[in-house]
Design a protein around this motif. Structure first.
Motif, mmCIF file in Angstrom:
data_model
loop_
_atom_site.group_PDB
_atom_site.id
_atom_site.type_symbol
_atom_site.label_atom_id
_atom_site.label_comp_id
_atom_site.label_asym_id
_atom_site.label_seq_id
_atom_site.Cartn_x
_atom_site.Cartn_y
_atom_site.Cartn_z
ATOM 1 N N LYS A 1 0.867 -1.177 0.000
ATOM 2 C CA LYS A 1 0.000 0.000 0.000
ATOM 3 C C LYS A 1 0.900 1.222 0.000
ATOM 4 C CE LYS A 1 -3.526 2.316 2.738
ATOM 5 N NZ LYS A 1 -4.089 2.448 4.070
ATOM 6 N N GLN A 2 0.506 2.230 -0.764
ATOM 7 C CA GLN A 2 1.345 3.415 -0.889
ATOM 8 C C GLN A 2 0.513 4.668 -0.690
ATOM 9 O OE1 GLN A 2 3.590 3.355 -4.483
ATOM 10 N NE2 GLN A 2 4.337 5.429 -4.245
ATOM 11 N N ASP A 3 0.964 5.523 0.235
ATOM 12 C CA ASP A 3 0.361 6.832 0.446
ATOM 13 C C ASP A 3 1.304 7.878 -0.139
ATOM 14 O OD1 ASP A 3 -1.784 5.653 1.832
ATOM 15 O OD2 ASP A 3 -0.691 5.726 3.727
#
Length: 187
Positions: free
Chosen positions: A111-113
């Motif tokens: 997951k990437q923010d």
């Protein structure tokens, strides 16, 4: 006529016997069911990884910067020095780097923010050394305990809970016999 009826009945009985699923499981079959399950649903450990614009102090953050530079040498991130400044009358300097994830890191990023990512730090794979330990509870369920060995990824140095107490974990799975699919891991 009687022979013909007996012949047909015996074919029907043999046909039904061949269609019924196998209700026992052995160690090798249990291992292959678990291996198939782990390919579809891998076991892993994750951590949060900071990237983007990060400021490092040459005194306090030397180890953290070294971790990022190792990742850069492996092609997982790219580092671009944006600013370097030395404090007046001090041995300490500060550096601002722009850290960018590369395409090579994508299999490990879950997951990437904007400036943080959830990355795999440890992957667990079925150990070849320790055999599969199983017990058949009844004709349609079995409990299987396996040893999963720890394989560190390139992001392992960023694991905040990186205690190395063992290089494997043991995990117990419950197998259930399905009429359609055979033995499967019950979730």
């Amino acid at each position: 006529m009687k022979k013909l009826i007996n012949y047909i009945l015996s074919l029907i009985i043999i046909g039904f016997a061949a269609c019924t699923p196998k209700t026992t499981i052995n160690q090798e079959e249990a291992g292959s069911v678990i291996t198939e399950y782990l390919v579809a649903n891998p076991e892993y450990k994750t951590t949060r990884f900071d990237f983007g614009e990060i400021k490092f102090s040459s005194k306090n953050d030397k180890l953290d910067l070294a971790k990022y530079k190792i990742l850069e040498s492996k092609g997982m991130v790219s580092l671009a020095l944006k600013e370097a400044s030395k404090k007046f009358l001090s041995k300490d300097s500060s550096f601002v780097y722009q850290i960018t994830l590369t395409e090579k890191a994508s299999p490990l990023v879950l997951k990437q923010d904007e400036d943080k990512a959830t990355v795999k730090v440890v992957e667990y794979v079925l150990s070849d050394e320790k055999p599969v330990d199983f017990s058949q509870v009844n004709s349609s369920t079995a409990k299987v305990t396996v040893s999963l060995k720890k394989v560190n990824t390139d992001f392992a140095p960023f694991d905040k809970d990186g205690s190395e107490n063992s290089n494997f974990i043991t995990k117990t799975y419950k197998l259930k016999l399905s009429k359609d699919e055979g033995w499967k891991v019950q979730k």
